[in-house]
Each structure stands twice: as C-alpha cells, then as structure tokens.
Design a protein around this motif. Structure first.
Motif, short mmCIF file in Angstrom:
data_model
loop_
_atom_site.label_atom_id
_atom_site.label_comp_id
_atom_site.label_asym_id
_atom_site.label_seq_id
_atom_site.Cartn_x
_atom_site.Cartn_y
_atom_site.Cartn_z
N ARG A 82 39.55 49.33 36.75
CA ARG A 82 38.81 48.07 36.74
C ARG A 82 39.65 47.13 35.76
N TRP A 83 40.62 47.71 35.24
CA TRP A 83 41.62 46.90 34.47
C TRP A 83 42.76 46.61 34.90
N ARG A 84 42.96 46.84 36.22
CA ARG A 84 44.17 46.42 36.99
C ARG A 84 44.04 45.04 37.43
N VAL A 85 45.15 44.34 37.31
CA VAL A 85 45.33 42.91 37.47
C VAL A 85 46.33 42.88 38.46
N GLY A 86 46.48 42.05 39.31
CA GLY A 86 47.42 41.62 40.39
C GLY A 86 47.39 40.42 40.90
N GLY A 87 48.47 40.34 41.66
CA GLY A 87 48.72 38.71 42.10
C GLY A 87 49.89 38.90 43.32
#
Length: 176
Positions: A82-87
């Motif tokens: 849940r701490w995965r950040v993407g773009g």
C-alpha cells in the motif's frame, strides 16, 4: 504523441537534453563514476536504455517497449504494498551515440511530481564512464507539496542509488 496520448503535465518539455532548469522548477544534478573502458560504457548504456538499471533497483517499470525510445510510455512505481507510489511518464528524448547513451522521461497528468528526469551514460576522453542524473521538478499533488524539503532529499538519494546500481551492472558486463 497520438491523439489519445495525454499532454505532458509541465512545460517546457525537453530541457534536460540541454541541462537547463525552467523557472519554477527545482534542479537535480548527480554525477557518478561507474568504471573505465569501452566494455563498461557498452554495458552501462544497455542497462540504462533497456530499463535494467531501474529494475535492478526494485523500481517497477511498466511498459510494452523493450528499450527507451521517444514517445514510449512507462509507468514508474516505487515502494511496496500500500506504500507503492507511481506515476505515468513518457520518454521525451534518447541518445545512442559513440560516447553518450541515455534517455529522459517527462511526467504525465496524475504523477505526484511534474517535470523531467534524464539518465545519461557518458564515456569521457580519459576512459572514465559516468552516469549523470539530471532532473527538474516541482510537486504536483498535495502530499508531495506537504512533504516539502523531504522530496528533494529523496530524489538525491534515488539518483545516487542509480549510480551505485549502474556501477555494479557496468562491471558485470552482459550479465542480466
């Protein structure tokens, strides 16, 4: 860019190719000595152009392309669970020259930052092989704005980690 592709989330686009930081953006410049010699340059170039440097760092690079090329879309994500950040990003430019190889991507709408980041391997006249990470960015969402000075610190650490990982890959040569 096709009619279905979104526009970049910032302007002007492509300034990393000239190491220019547009007004309103924060610059990042980190240069790391990788190794010496033509074999190291070739291995490092392939690792950067084929996304292997990023993947070896644990960065998820979701793309249909085997190599960086202008217009290629890539979704970059860091972290776990849940701490995965993407773009989403799109490759702005590439270089595959006798003594330089690399690429830059620009952010698309929805990315937590807006701006551009370049990864360039250079084979100097003295035989040394360098990785330069050059970027300009600014926060695009509330939580990157709220993080304030922590974001540039993280970006600098990330750029240094790119150099460490690429140094290992350059020394391993063609090993996957």
């Amino acid at each position: 860019m096709t009619a279905q592709e979104p526009a970049f989330s910032y302007t002007p686009v492509g300034r990393t190719a000239h190491r220019v930081t547009p007004p309103g953006f924060s610059p990042l410049f980190v240069r790391t000595l990788l190794d010496t010699g033509e074999a190291a340059f070739a291995a490092a170039s392939r690792a950067v152009l084929e996304w292997r440097m990023h993947r070896a760092m644990g960065v998820r690079m979701d793309t249909d392309a085997e190599r960086a090329a202008p217009g290629v879309r890539v979704t970059v994500s860091l972290g776990v669970g849940r701490w995965r950040v993407g773009g989403s990003c799109r490759v702005v430019w590439t270089a595959e020259e006798e003594r330089r190889a690399g690429w830059a991507y620009g952010t698309l709408p929805g990315h937590p930052e807006c701006g551009e980041e370049a990864f360039l391997v250079e084979y100097a006249e003295d035989g040394r092989v360098w990785l330069t990470v050059w970027a300009y960015s600014r926060p695009a969402v509330w939580w990157t704005r709220a993080a304030g000075p922590a974001v540039p610190v993280f970006q600098r650490l990330y750029a240094h980690r790119c150099g460490q990982v690429l140094r290992r890959l350059a020394r391993e040569g063609d090993a996957p």
